[in-house]
Design a protein around this motif. Sequence first.
Motif, short mmCIF file in Angstrom:
data_model
loop_
_atom_site.label_atom_id
_atom_site.label_comp_id
_atom_site.label_asym_id
_atom_site.label_seq_id
_atom_site.Cartn_x
_atom_site.Cartn_y
_atom_site.Cartn_z
N HIS A 1 44.06 39.76 43.01
CA HIS A 1 44.71 39.85 44.33
C HIS A 1 43.60 39.73 45.37
O HIS A 1 42.77 40.60 45.51
CB HIS A 1 45.42 41.18 44.45
CG HIS A 1 46.36 41.26 45.63
ND1 HIS A 1 45.96 41.02 46.92
CD2 HIS A 1 47.68 41.56 45.70
CE1 HIS A 1 46.98 41.17 47.74
NE2 HIS A 1 48.04 41.50 47.02
N LEU B 1 46.95 35.24 45.65
CA LEU B 1 46.62 35.58 44.27
C LEU B 1 45.87 34.42 43.64
O LEU B 1 46.15 33.26 43.92
CB LEU B 1 47.90 35.87 43.48
CG LEU B 1 48.79 36.98 44.02
CD1 LEU B 1 50.06 37.09 43.20
CD2 LEU B 1 48.07 38.31 44.03
N ALA C 1 51.03 37.26 49.67
CA ALA C 1 49.76 37.65 49.07
C ALA C 1 49.02 36.43 48.57
O ALA C 1 49.62 35.44 48.16
CB ALA C 1 50.02 38.61 47.90
#
Length: 163
Positions: A70, A52, A50
């Motif tokens: 996010h 972030l 991810a």
Amino acid sequence: MSKANQFLKEEDAVSPVIGVILMVAITVILAAVIAAFVFGMGPPEQAPQASLRSSADNIDSGITGIKLEHQGGDAVVISDSRTKLTLDGTAVTILLDDTNQSFDAGEVMYVTKDDNGFYIDNFKNTSSSFTNQSNIVTAGETANLKIIDVTSQQLITDMDVRF
């Protein structure tokens, strides 16, 4: 009978013994390979991938916390059993309503601090249940936020936030 002929007659049993040893070795190797597939020597677990982003944010009346955004990639499950969050080496308590909160692309979470420690929640926490809410660090300092996937023991993110 000469000694040379005597040696040739006694070498008849060597070839079958070597053949039996090789067959046993092949059987053991095949059994090990089959057992590895059956009992799951598959690829190791992988942490969510991810993107972030973190930044200092005004939580309430001059109190600063960390805004965690996010920006894309896999969803990160924020729960005590799936993720571990630390801020400058201190554990962050998860204050989410859902025990397996999915942190998806486009969502925002906040890390705040009071006298009892650090907290992460999906809203700016200005609850009266906090005792003496304060800045995470003083202006000009940097805080280090780490999120670790417990299942794979891999780092999801390691960010420094400057205040």
